[in-house]
Design a protein around this motif. Structure first.
Motif, PDB file in Angstrom:
ATOM      1  N   MET A   1       8.690   6.885   2.004  1.00  0.00           N
ATOM      2  CA  MET A   1       7.719   7.956   2.146  1.00  0.00           C
ATOM      3  C   MET A   1       7.415   8.170   3.631  1.00  0.00           C
ATOM      4  N   CYS A   2       6.778   9.258   3.911  1.00  0.00           N
ATOM      5  CA  CYS A   2       6.461   9.653   5.275  1.00  0.00           C
ATOM      6  C   CYS A   2       5.596   8.611   5.971  1.00  0.00           C
ATOM      7  N   GLU A   3       5.980   8.275   7.185  1.00  0.00           N
ATOM      8  CA  GLU A   3       5.156   7.378   7.991  1.00  0.00           C
ATOM      9  C   GLU A   3       5.181   7.790   9.460  1.00  0.00           C
ATOM     10  N   TYR A   4       5.671   8.992   9.749  1.00  0.00           N
ATOM     11  CA  TYR A   4       5.890   9.369  11.134  1.00  0.00           C
ATOM     12  C   TYR A   4       4.713  10.036  11.817  1.00  0.00           C
ATOM     13  N   CYS A   5       3.774  10.609  11.082  1.00  0.00           N
ATOM     14  CA  CYS A   5       2.733  11.406  11.740  1.00  0.00           C
ATOM     15  C   CYS A   5       1.414  10.663  11.896  1.00  0.00           C
ATOM     16  N   GLY A   6       1.287   9.533  11.252  1.00  0.00           N
ATOM     17  CA  GLY A   6       0.048   8.773  11.360  1.00  0.00           C
ATOM     18  C   GLY A   6      -1.013   9.161  10.360  1.00  0.00           C
ATOM     19  N   CYS A   7      -0.714  10.097   9.452  1.00  0.00           N
ATOM     20  CA  CYS A   7      -1.749  10.555   8.529  1.00  0.00           C
ATOM     21  C   CYS A   7      -2.219   9.460   7.583  1.00  0.00           C
ATOM     22  N   GLN A   8      -1.364   8.453   7.324  1.00  0.00           N
ATOM     23  CA  GLN A   8      -1.769   7.386   6.421  1.00  0.00           C
ATOM     24  C   GLN A   8      -2.858   6.502   7.013  1.00  0.00           C
ATOM     25  N   ALA A   9      -3.118   6.638   8.308  1.00  0.00           N
ATOM     26  CA  ALA A   9      -4.213   5.897   8.920  1.00  0.00           C
ATOM     27  C   ALA A   9      -5.569   6.422   8.450  1.00  0.00           C
ATOM     28  N   VAL A  10      -5.601   7.646   7.948  1.00  0.00           N
ATOM     29  CA  VAL A  10      -6.821   8.205   7.352  1.00  0.00           C
ATOM     30  C   VAL A  10      -6.930   7.607   5.954  1.00  0.00           C
ATOM     31  N   ASP A  11      -8.051   6.970   5.660  1.00  0.00           N
ATOM     32  CA  ASP A  11      -8.206   6.258   4.392  1.00  0.00           C
ATOM     33  C   ASP A  11      -7.843   7.112   3.183  1.00  0.00           C
ATOM     34  N   ALA A  12      -8.314   8.346   3.143  1.00  0.00           N
ATOM     35  CA  ALA A  12      -8.057   9.209   1.986  1.00  0.00           C
ATOM     36  C   ALA A  12      -6.560   9.444   1.798  1.00  0.00           C
ATOM     37  N   ILE A  13      -5.846   9.690   2.876  1.00  0.00           N
ATOM     38  CA  ILE A  13      -4.405   9.927   2.796  1.00  0.00           C
ATOM     39  C   ILE A  13      -3.681   8.625   2.460  1.00  0.00           C
ATOM     40  N   GLY A  14      -4.128   7.524   3.025  1.00  0.00           N
ATOM     41  CA  GLY A  14      -3.532   6.239   2.695  1.00  0.00           C
ATOM     42  C   GLY A  14      -3.644   5.930   1.212  1.00  0.00           C
ATOM     43  N   GLU A  15      -4.803   6.201   0.624  1.00  0.00           N
ATOM     44  CA  GLU A  15      -4.991   5.966  -0.815  1.00  0.00           C
ATOM     45  C   GLU A  15      -4.105   6.886  -1.641  1.00  0.00           C
ATOM     46  N   LEU A  16      -4.067   8.162  -1.288  1.00  0.00           N
ATOM     47  CA  LEU A  16      -3.211   9.101  -2.017  1.00  0.00           C
ATOM     48  C   LEU A  16      -1.744   8.681  -1.922  1.00  0.00           C
ATOM     49  N   THR A  17      -1.333   8.206  -0.767  1.00  0.00           N
ATOM     50  CA  THR A  17       0.048   7.761  -0.577  1.00  0.00           C
ATOM     51  C   THR A  17       0.336   6.517  -1.411  1.00  0.00           C
ATOM     52  N   ARG A  18      -0.585   5.572  -1.443  1.00  0.00           N
ATOM     53  CA  ARG A  18      -0.393   4.381  -2.276  1.00  0.00           C
ATOM     54  C   ARG A  18      -0.286   4.764  -3.755  1.00  0.00           C
ATOM     55  N   GLU A  19      -1.060   5.748  -4.169  1.00  0.00           N
ATOM     56  CA  GLU A  19      -0.970   6.229  -5.546  1.00  0.00           C
ATOM     57  C   GLU A  19       0.392   6.882  -5.803  1.00  0.00           C
ATOM     58  N   HIS A  20       0.868   7.659  -4.832  1.00  0.00           N
ATOM     59  CA  HIS A  20       2.207   8.238  -4.958  1.00  0.00           C
ATOM     60  C   HIS A  20       3.246   7.127  -5.097  1.00  0.00           C
ATOM     61  N   ASP A  21       3.130   6.101  -4.276  1.00  0.00           N
ATOM     62  CA  ASP A  21       4.084   4.991  -4.335  1.00  0.00           C
ATOM     63  C   ASP A  21       4.064   4.334  -5.711  1.00  0.00           C
ATOM     64  N   ARG A  22       2.881   4.146  -6.269  1.00  0.00           N
ATOM     65  CA  ARG A  22       2.760   3.557  -7.600  1.00  0.00           C
ATOM     66  C   ARG A  22       3.456   4.439  -8.638  1.00  0.00           C
ATOM     67  N   VAL A  23       3.238   5.744  -8.540  1.00  0.00           N
ATOM     68  CA  VAL A  23       3.861   6.678  -9.485  1.00  0.00           C
ATOM     69  C   VAL A  23       5.385   6.649  -9.346  1.00  0.00           C
ATOM     70  N   VAL A  24       5.890   6.621  -8.134  1.00  0.00           N
ATOM     71  CA  VAL A  24       7.342   6.574  -7.925  1.00  0.00           C
ATOM     72  C   VAL A  24       7.918   5.304  -8.555  1.00  0.00           C
ATOM     73  N   ASN A  25       7.242   4.188  -8.394  1.00  0.00           N
ATOM     74  CA  ASN A  25       7.710   2.951  -9.020  1.00  0.00           C
ATOM     75  C   ASN A  25       7.701   3.071 -10.538  1.00  0.00           C
TER      76      ASN A  25
END
Length: 153
Positions: A1-25
């Motif tokens: 998943m995307c990690e190039y722009c730093g948006c995952q450092a924002v808690d809300a985006i980090g949580e949404l991304t972790r949820e996406h990762d869970r769904v992909v798994n």
């Protein structure tokens, strides 16, 4: 998943991304169950995906998307439409294994669309949110998360 722009450092985006990762798994588990011909397991995992995506979608649609809709109305509308398609396919398994023999194939098709949807969010929506949302917008996103997702402890 995307990690190039730093948006995952924002808690809300980090949580949404972790949820996406869970769904992909979980989508991998659906595909494995399909290969094994285990439709009841596919339905079980579909319910797990729905449990992750239900509150996740609320955060996106009530928190994140409204803040972006002014600048990207067609994009937000398309994403919300895709949410409805995913919800319908997953919802068919809400009460057990769907009797429709076409459901397993349809679910796989919808999950492929969901994979592309996740990439659109992570490669487009999340970086746009990082660049364009105000502190007040992020506070609204966080408030929606608190309202729809129980605090982990």
């Amino acid at each position: 998943m995307c990690e190039y722009c730093g948006c995952q450092a924002v808690d809300a985006i980090g949580e949404l991304t972790r949820e996406h990762d869970r769904v992909v798994n979980l989508m991998g588990e659906v595909r494995a169950a399909h290969r094994a011909g285990d439709v009841p397991r596919m339905a079980e995992v579909a319910r797990e995906i729905a449990a992750v995506l239900g509150p996740h979608t609320e955060v996106e649609e009530r928190g994140l998307f409204p803040a972006l809709a002014g600048d990207f109305p067609e994009h937000v509308e398309a994403l919300e439409s895709e949410h409805r398609v995913v919800e319908a396919a997953l919802g068919a398994a809400a009460d057990g294994t769907p009797a429709d023999p076409a459901w397993p194939g349809h679910l796989l098709e919808v999950l492929e669309m969901l994979r592309e949807h996740i990439l659109k969010e992570q490669d487009g929506v999340f970086p746009a949110a990082l660049a364009g949302l105000s502190t007040e917008d992020w506070e609204r996103v966080d408030a929606v998360r608190r309202a729809f997702i129980p605090v982990r402890g």
